[in-house]
Write a protein that holds these residues in place. Structure first.
Motif, mmCIF file in Angstrom:
data_model
loop_
_atom_site.group_PDB
_atom_site.id
_atom_site.type_symbol
_atom_site.label_atom_id
_atom_site.label_comp_id
_atom_site.label_asym_id
_atom_site.label_seq_id
_atom_site.Cartn_x
_atom_site.Cartn_y
_atom_site.Cartn_z
ATOM 1 N N PHE A 91 33.537 1.194 -0.976
ATOM 2 C CA PHE A 91 32.927 2.084 -0.173
ATOM 3 C C PHE A 91 33.334 1.940 1.173
ATOM 4 O O PHE A 91 33.626 3.033 1.991
ATOM 5 N N GLY A 92 33.566 0.963 1.833
ATOM 6 C CA GLY A 92 34.182 0.519 2.951
ATOM 7 C C GLY A 92 35.621 1.028 3.192
ATOM 8 O O GLY A 92 36.058 1.592 4.119
ATOM 9 N N SER A 97 38.957 5.475 5.425
ATOM 10 C CA SER A 97 39.540 6.649 5.126
ATOM 11 C C SER A 97 39.102 8.008 5.679
ATOM 12 O O SER A 97 39.918 8.750 6.275
ATOM 13 N N LEU A 98 37.866 7.913 5.807
ATOM 14 C CA LEU A 98 37.256 9.182 6.544
ATOM 15 C C LEU A 98 37.283 9.092 8.152
ATOM 16 O O LEU A 98 37.374 10.101 8.722
ATOM 17 N N GLU A 99 37.640 7.736 8.620
ATOM 18 C CA GLU A 99 37.573 7.759 9.836
ATOM 19 C C GLU A 99 38.669 7.911 10.715
ATOM 20 O O GLU A 99 38.907 8.169 11.892
ATOM 21 N N ARG A 104 44.688 6.495 4.855
ATOM 22 C CA ARG A 104 45.071 7.817 3.860
ATOM 23 C C ARG A 104 46.525 7.663 3.706
ATOM 24 O O ARG A 104 47.049 8.020 2.681
ATOM 25 N N ALA A 105 47.382 7.697 5.035
ATOM 26 C CA ALA A 105 48.563 7.446 4.815
ATOM 27 C C ALA A 105 49.233 6.222 4.097
ATOM 28 O O ALA A 105 50.099 6.705 3.294
ATOM 29 N N THR A 164 40.759 8.762 -7.420
ATOM 30 C CA THR A 164 39.935 9.578 -6.895
ATOM 31 C C THR A 164 40.299 10.381 -5.593
ATOM 32 O O THR A 164 40.181 11.408 -5.216
ATOM 33 N N ARG A 165 41.285 9.580 -4.843
ATOM 34 C CA ARG A 165 41.791 10.014 -3.689
ATOM 35 C C ARG A 165 43.058 10.938 -4.014
ATOM 36 O O ARG A 165 43.388 12.146 -3.354
#
Length: 215
Positions: A91-92, A97-99, A104-105, A164-165
Motif C-alpha cells: 500500500f505504501g 504512485s498516487l503522489e 508509475r514511470a 493491478t497497475r
C-alpha cells in the motif's frame, strides 16, 4: 553552492518531466524534445545531465528502487508483524504512485522491456525478495499456513500487484489502485491466513485502503 543547487533542481525537474511523459505516453513514444518542452528547460540543460533517453530511464528506475528500499526499511522499523509489514509495503508503493510519476514511470519501464544497467537490479527481483522474506517471517509467526510454497506465493503476489497497475492504467483511474490492492489482499488473506487470525488482516487491508486515499 548556489550553482550546484540549481543544477540539482534542474536535474530533478527533468527526471520528473520525463517520468510523467513515460508514464502517460510510454518510453518509445516520448522524445527528448518532448521532455525538454515539458520540463521547460533547454536542450543544453538536458544534455548536461543526461546523454541519452536511456540514461533518463535508468535514473527513474534507480529512484524507484531507492524509494522501495527506503519504504521497506521504514515499515520494518515500526515493529509490525511480517505479514502486516508486507501489506503496508504494497500500500505504501501505491501511495507513492498516487503522489508522483516516478514510481508509475518506473513500473511502466520495468514492464516495457527497458534494460536495467548494473549494479541496479530489476525492480521485480527486489520486490520478489521483499515478499519472500516477509512471507517466511509470517510462516514463523504462524500468520500464514506453514505448508505454503513461499516462492510461488511471492511470485503470485508480485504479479498480482503489478497487474493491478498495468490493467488499471487502461481501464480505470489511478486512484482506484488502493481498492484493487485491498481486493487482492482479501483473496490472499483468505487463502493463506489461518481462520483464527484472518479477521485482523482483512480489517487491516480495508484500513490501509482508506489511509492510502483510494477512490
Amino acid at each position: 553552492m548556489a550553482r550546484q543547487l540549481r543544477a540539482e533542481q534542474t536535474r530533478a525537474t527533468i527526471i520528473t518531466a520525463a517520468a510523467d511523459l513515460f508514464d502517460r505516453h510510454g518510453y518509445e513514444s516520448t522524445s527528448l524534445s518532448d521532455i525538454v518542452e515539458h520540463a521547460q528547460v533547454t536542450k543544453g540543460a538536458l544534455y548536461f545531465h543526461f546523454a541519452a533517453k536511456e540514461d533518463l530511464a535508468h535514473a527513474i528506475m534507480e529512484l524507484q528502487s531507492r524509494a522501495a528500499r527506503q519504504l521497506a526499511k521504514e515499515v520494518d522499523s515500526r515493529g509490525h508483524s511480517s505479514l502486516e509489514a508486507l501489506m503496508r509495503i504494497t500500500f505504501g508503493l501505491a501511495r507513492l504512485s498516487l503522489e508522483g510519476p516516478i514510481l508509475r514511470a518506473g513500473l511502466r519501464l520495468a514492464t516495457g522491456g527497458i534494460p536495467v544497467k548494473p549494479p541496479l537490479r530489476h525492480p521485480f527481483t527486489e520486490w520478489l525478495e521483499i515478499a519472500s522474506s516477509r512471507l517466511l517471517g509470517a510462516v514463523k509467526e504462524s500468520d500464514v499456513h506453514p505448508d505454503i510454497d513461499v516462492d510461488a506465493i511471492a511470485h503470485f503476489l508480485v504479479s498480482s500487484f503489478v497487474g493491478t497497475r498495468v490493467v488499471g492504467r487502461t481501464v480505470e483511474p489511478l486512484a482506484r489502485q488502493p481498492r484493487r490492492l485491498a481486493e487482492m489482499w482479501h483473496i490472499l488473506v483468505r487463502g493463506l491466513v489461518p481462520v483464527t487470525r484472518r479477521a485482523r488482516y482483512v480489517s487491516l487491508a480495508a484500513r490501509l485502503e482508506r489511509e492510502t486515499g483510494g477512490a
